[in-house]
Scaffold this active site. Structure first.
Site, PDB file in Angstrom:
ATOM      1  CG  ASN A  40     -52.337  24.356 -17.564  1.00 40.29           C
ATOM      2  OD1 ASN A  40     -53.517  24.728 -17.595  1.00 40.29           O
ATOM      3  ND2 ASN A  40     -51.567  24.315 -18.646  1.00 40.29           N
ATOM      4  CE  LYS A  52     -52.111  21.240 -20.313  1.00 38.48           C
ATOM      5  NZ  LYS A  52     -51.309  20.436 -21.214  1.00 38.48           N
ATOM      6  CG  HIS A 107     -49.584  26.088 -22.220  1.00 42.97           C
ATOM      7  ND1 HIS A 107     -49.757  25.172 -23.230  1.00 42.97           N
ATOM      8  CD2 HIS A 107     -49.260  25.383 -21.118  1.00 42.97           C
ATOM      9  CE1 HIS A 107     -49.554  23.949 -22.737  1.00 42.97           C
ATOM     10  NE2 HIS A 107     -49.251  24.055 -21.465  1.00 42.97           N
ATOM     11  CD  GLU A 160     -51.888  22.318 -24.247  1.00 46.40           C
ATOM     12  OE1 GLU A 160     -52.727  22.888 -23.539  1.00 46.40           O
ATOM     13  OE2 GLU A 160     -51.334  21.251 -23.930  1.00 46.40           O
ATOM     14  CD  GLU A 166     -45.421  23.707 -19.583  1.00 42.19           C
ATOM     15  OE1 GLU A 166     -45.792  23.009 -18.636  1.00 42.19           O
ATOM     16  OE2 GLU A 166     -46.205  24.216 -20.393  1.00 42.19           O
ATOM     17  N   GLY A 208     -47.946  15.998 -21.955  1.00 44.82           N
ATOM     18  CA  GLY A 208     -49.006  15.003 -22.085  1.00 44.82           C
ATOM     19  C   GLY A 208     -48.577  13.714 -22.768  1.00 44.82           C
ATOM     20  CB  SER A 237     -44.575  13.940 -18.913  1.00 40.59           C
ATOM     21  OG  SER A 237     -45.313  13.899 -20.124  1.00 40.59           O
TER      22      SER A 237
END
Ligand code: PGA
Length: 251
Positions: free
Chosen positions: A10, A12, A94, A96, A165, A171, A210
């Site tokens: 991904n 992003k 996702h 985000e 996730e 991250g 991660s």
């Protein structure tokens, strides 16, 4: 569980045409390991067409789609457009996007259904926040997301993967313990089996958050881990290919 693991990158909001060489290197590795691992790269929408032309036969994905098939939605892109541009899959839900755009489970479900209608495979993301895990609510939160976001039709091992996730692992360099990952993936497997019967047994459950070359083999050895969704470590082929190789080795 499906025979081979799926490893999806991904990117992003990273990458321009100068990064197409990374796509090519990953696609070459995927071709070398064909039959042992499945690989995809979800690049920014602006790169989908160029990337798909650069590496025909390699799976290029989108990171999001609109839930409607067309209409007055300025700035949005629908599944059919992404498919036409060369995407063969898309991420939906996702964290985000759930966070920044207030996408709730019903929106995520509608997006998953729209993708499947247009012939895109789906990686559907779920995951708890730090506060929810601290409060002992991780299983409850994630299982509710799964129940609320799964597409009602068209889901099969070949068309759907669910990515667990944990938001606090994305991250950050932190990852859950192997037993926490196993517990969550087992719980998601139960929900998939309840929703889809035997098809639910084969739908891959990816871990994301991660994932790095240094921890990939350990993660892929956990029961019910059918692959990985990789953010930061998918931007450079030098990091991503060793993760893909670890997945091929795990089969
Ligand atoms: P990360 O991101 O690998 O950089 O933690 C994963 C993701 O957000 O899909």
């Amino acid at each position: 569980m499906s025979a081979v693991k799926l490893v999806a990158g991904n990117w992003k909001m990273h990458g321009t045409s100068t990064d197409l060489g990374e796509v090519r290197t990953v696609a070459d590795a995927a071709a070398r390991l064909r039959g042992r691992v499945e690989v995809a790269l979800c690049v920014p929408a602006t790169l989908i067409h160029r990337a798909a032309e650069e590496v025909p036969g390699f799976a290029i994905g989108a990171q999001d789609i609109h839930m409607k098939d067309k209409g007055a939605h300025t700035g949005d892109v629908c599944a059919a457009m992404l498919h036409d541009a060369g995407a063969s899959l898309t991420i939906v839900g996702h964290s985000e996007r759930r966070d920044a755009y207030r996408e709730d489970d019903s929106i995520v479900r509608a997006k998953a259904e729209a993708a499947l209608r247009s012939g895109l495979r789906v990686i559907l993301c779920v995951g708890e926040s730090d506060a929810e895990r601290e409060a002992g609510r991780a299983l409850e939160v994630v299982c509710a997301q799964v129940a609320g976001s799964l597409p009602r039709e068209g889901a099969e091992p070949a068309t759907l993967a669910v990515a667990y996730e944990p938001i606090w692992a994305i991250g950050t360099g932190k990852i859950p313990t192997a037993s926490d990952i196993a517990e969550m993936h087992d719980a998601i497997r139960e929900r998939l089996a309840a929703a889809y019967g035997s098809a639910g047994q084969g739908i891959r459950i990816l871990y994301g958050g991660s994932v790095k070359p240094s921890n990939a083999a350990e993660i892929f050895a956990i029961g019910n881990v059918g692959g990985a969704l990789v953010g930061g470590a998918s931007l450079k082929a030098a990091d991503f290919v060793p993760i893909v190789e670890a997945a091929a080795e795990a089969n």
